[in-house]
Design an enzyme around this catalytic site. Sequence first.
Site, short mmCIF file in Angstrom:
data_model
loop_
_atom_site.label_atom_id
_atom_site.label_comp_id
_atom_site.label_asym_id
_atom_site.label_seq_id
_atom_site.Cartn_x
_atom_site.Cartn_y
_atom_site.Cartn_z
N LYS A 53 0.68 -1.30 0.15
CA LYS A 53 -0.15 0.08 -0.13
C LYS A 53 0.86 1.22 0.03
CE LYS A 53 -3.85 -2.50 2.18
NZ LYS A 53 -4.83 -2.80 3.38
N GLN A 97 -4.60 -1.36 9.53
CA GLN A 97 -4.58 -2.51 8.90
C GLN A 97 -5.41 -3.73 9.90
OE1 GLN A 97 -3.68 -3.11 5.77
NE2 GLN A 97 -4.04 -5.39 5.90
N ASP A 120 -10.82 3.35 3.72
CA ASP A 120 -11.07 1.98 3.64
C ASP A 120 -12.71 1.80 3.57
OD1 ASP A 120 -9.32 -0.07 3.56
OD2 ASP A 120 -8.92 0.05 5.72
N1 GUN Z 1 -6.95 -6.35 6.12
C1 GUN Z 1 -7.29 -7.33 4.94
N2 GUN Z 1 -7.60 -6.42 4.03
C2 GUN Z 1 -7.71 -5.43 4.41
C3 GUN Z 1 -8.23 -4.00 3.87
O1 GUN Z 1 -8.65 -3.87 2.80
N3 GUN Z 1 -8.18 -2.90 4.63
C4 GUN Z 1 -7.61 -3.01 6.11
N4 GUN Z 1 -7.76 -2.01 6.88
N5 GUN Z 1 -7.21 -4.17 6.71
C5 GUN Z 1 -7.25 -5.38 5.64
#
Ligand code: GUN
Length: 283
Positions: A53, A97, A120
């Site tokens: 990311k 996350q 998100d």
């Molecule tokens: N863990 C797995 N996929 C995601 C996501 O798209 N966002 C976040 N914050 N955590 C994740």
Amino acid sequence: MTAQLIDGNALSKQLRTEVATRAQALKAKGVTPGLAVVLVGDNPASQVYVRNKVKACEDSGLHSVLEKYEATMTEADLLARVEALNNDPSIHGILVQLPLPAHIDAQKVIEAISPAKDVDGFHIASAGALMTGMPGFWPCTPYGCMKMLESIGYDLRGKHAVVIGRSNIVGKPMALMLLQKDATVTVAHSRTQNLKALTLQADVIVAAVGKRNVLTADMVKPGAVVLDVGMNRNDEGKLCGDVDFEGVKEVASHITPVPGGVGPMTITMLLVNTLEAAERASN
Ligand code: GUN
């Protein structure tokens, strides 16, 4: 019939170029779009995800900060960090996350993020905005799926879409997005009886369960569009989706591969949401 591939890498490349151009335009106005990624603990998969990311941000000219904390971080300390990021004008998007360590209430942390920075799309305000058709941030994975359908010029009006999976992150928001485009939507899940009878009627199928071979060729109507959100490993340890790709590609008109399908689109839509957050903040 052999299905056409919907290439998530190629579409991502195109969309990320657009993000980079819009980011440049914002920078010219003195605003650099910024994303904060918060990782608590040392989950190996999460470490890979957050690295990807942050790298994607850099590649598209977005500012990003990665905050890493020990698994022993208290919930109160994490909430305080989120609050500080809410008040930081250089940060337009905040991503915590998941999963978080068990002693931290993840929902409480998500609700602490300002909805204006919830890139998100997990905050209940974002979910409510999606449900009611109001402006807000859409969760990145189903949003990416919608972009993939758009990329093949698919008109969802009156079509039957079957979503397999009802998670808050994919299945439920996916169903709402398809509904917003006037599809007739069925949400199937682990308690659904006779899944095959439903999928055989579907013009569009989104598989988002997290289990291999949930969708096989005998369950697909010829010419259907199949989107595979799954991320699993096969017996040889190779990455695979929820769909039996080899079989289904002979029946579907379009299909997304794994890897190289929905996966890259999730990060791309995170960039799009972050840019959007910065544009809204600067207006
Ligand atoms: N863990 C797995 N996929 C995601 C996501 O798209 N966002 C976040 N914050 N955590 C994740």
